[in-house]
Structure formats: structure tokens, C-alpha cells
Design a protein around this motif. Structure first.
Motif: not given
Ligand code: PRP
Ligand code: URA
Length: 209
Positions: A68-90
Motif C-alpha cells: 500500500s501507500g507510497k510508490k517506488i522510483g529508481v534512479i540509476p547514476i549513469l552510466r554504470a547504474g543502468l545495469g541495475m535497472v532491469n533487475g529491479i523493474l522485473q
């Protein structure tokens, strides 16, 4: 001051060993970073609020709980943080993704900002900042500062490997930010690289070296 969480789950530690290995190529490196990010997200989101709901099963009513309640935001620090985005979005497909572009000046080791696009409702979201490496901490400290300046409040930092210097820097600048990492390594070398670390995360992810 908030705790540093070290994710010592065997699957995470096993995959981290292969990620660190100098002979692991970009394809396998990317896949493993994805998988570790997914597994770590499970721990990072452990305190999400739940609400009671009644669900109709084929056999009757079940009292269940849903997020319930709050929604999530993910913020990768470019560029290497991009590599962690898909795992979380799954795990959290409805999360919104903001981007902060920073690179570390190789001489001064100071972060230089070149891009920033964040969700407009950033203040209403629980935010997870992503970067595989927390070395001097300059990039993470600057990224979190930008996010706060734009209204972000509830911020967690998720990294694969942290140096003690980086942890200290984030804790000093942002004592409200919890850090989640799969490892705390020994030290930084004279070029600001984590030892033993995994080398240059961006280059290993994208095959640029
Ligand atoms: C790396 C890494 C972090 C930063 C960590 O990025 O992905 O963002 O260094 O170092 P720090 O803690 O000392 O700031 P880099 O600057 O190499 O850029 P890249 O991701 O574009 O390769
Ligand atoms: N950035 C990297 O990619 N690796 C390090 O060890 C330090 C900073």
C-alpha cells in the motif's frame, strides 16, 4: 546514523564472485548484475508498507495483504547504474525511472553532472539510487544532493561494492540515507578504484575497454 546493510545471501555472494572475476565478459557480467540487482531489491524493499485486503479464491474469502501507500522510483547514476535497472523493474514493474548523468573526473575524482531527468512526483515516492560502485562516494553524494534539491525525501542507496571511504562520505553528507551493498571492500587505490573491487563497472558492463 542509519545502518549499512550487507546483503550476504548465498546467491548474491556466489554471483558477486563471478562478477568480480576478470575473465567474466560483458554479456555474462550484464546478466549477473541484473540478477544481483533483482535479489538485492528484495531486501531493499523489505520495509514496504502492507494493507489488509480480502481476496476471493475459488474456495472462499482469504484475508491477504498487499503493498500500500507510497510508490517506488529508481534512479540509476549513469552510466554504470543502468545495469541495475532491469533487475529491479522485473520485481517492481510500476516503478518510475529517473536518470542522473555523472562522471568522475579522472584527475580530481570529483563528480561532473551532465544529465538529470527525474519523475515529477519524486517527493511522493520511495527512491532507490542505483550505482554498482561506491568508491570515494563523490558521485553518490552529489546524486543524492540533486535528488533532494528536486524534492526527493525517502532515499536508499543500492550498490554492489562499497569502499569504507564511500560509506563514510555518504553517511557524513546524507545521514538519512540507508546504504545496501553486497560487499564492503578493503580500500581505494591511488586512482580512486576499489581494491579488490571489480574494475571499471561501466567499461565491464558496456564492453568499452
Ligand atoms: C563510476 C561508478 C560510480 C563512480 C564511483 O562511474 O559507476 O558512479 O565511478 O566513484 P566515486 O564513488 O569515487 O564517485 P564513472 O565515473 O566511471 O562513470 P561511468 O559510470 O559513466 O563509467
Ligand atoms: N568506479 C568504478 O567503476 N570502479 C571503481 O573501482 C571505482 C569507481
Amino acid at each position: 546514523m542509519l545502518t549499512v546493510h550487507i546483503i550476504d545471501h548465498p546467491l548474491v555472494q556466489h554471483k558477486m564472485a563471478i562478477i568480480r572475476d576478470v575473465s567474466t565478459g560483458p554479456k555474462e557480467f550484464r546478466e549477473l548484475v541484473d540478477e544481483v540487482a533483482l535479489l538485492m531489491a528484495y531486501e531493499v524493499t523489505r520495509d514496504m508498507a502492507l494493507e489488509d485486503v480480502e481476496i476471493e479464491t475459488p474456495m472462499g474469502k482469504a484475508q491477504c495483504r498487499m503493498i500500500s501507500g507510497k510508490k517506488i522510483g529508481v534512479i540509476p547514476i549513469l552510466r554504470a547504474g543502468l545495469g541495475m535497472v532491469n533487475g529491479i523493474l522485473q520485481l517492481i514493474p510500476a516503478a518510475k525511472v529517473g536518470h542522473i548523468g555523472l562522471y568522475r573526473d579522472p584527475e580530481s575524482l570529483q563528480p561532473v553532472e551532465y544529465y538529470c531527468k527525474l519523475p515529477t512526483d519524486i517527493g511522493e515516492r520511495d527512491l532507490i539510487v542505483l550505482d554498482p560502485m561506491l568508491a570515494t562516494g563523490g558521485s553518490a553524494v552529489a546524486a543524492i544532493r540533486f535528488i533532494k534539491e528536486k524534492g526527493g525525501k525517502n532515499i536508499k542507496l543500492m550498490v554492489l561494492i562499497a569502499a569504507p571511504e564511500g560509506i563514510a562520505a555518504v553517511q557524513a553528507a546524507h545521514p538519512d540515507v540507508e546504504i545496501f551493498t553486497a560487499a564492503v571492500d578493503e580500500r581505494l587505490n591511488e586512482f580512486g578504484y576499489i581494491v579488490p573491487g571489480l574494475g571499471d563497472a561501466g567499461d565491464r558492463l558496456f564492453g568499452t575497454k
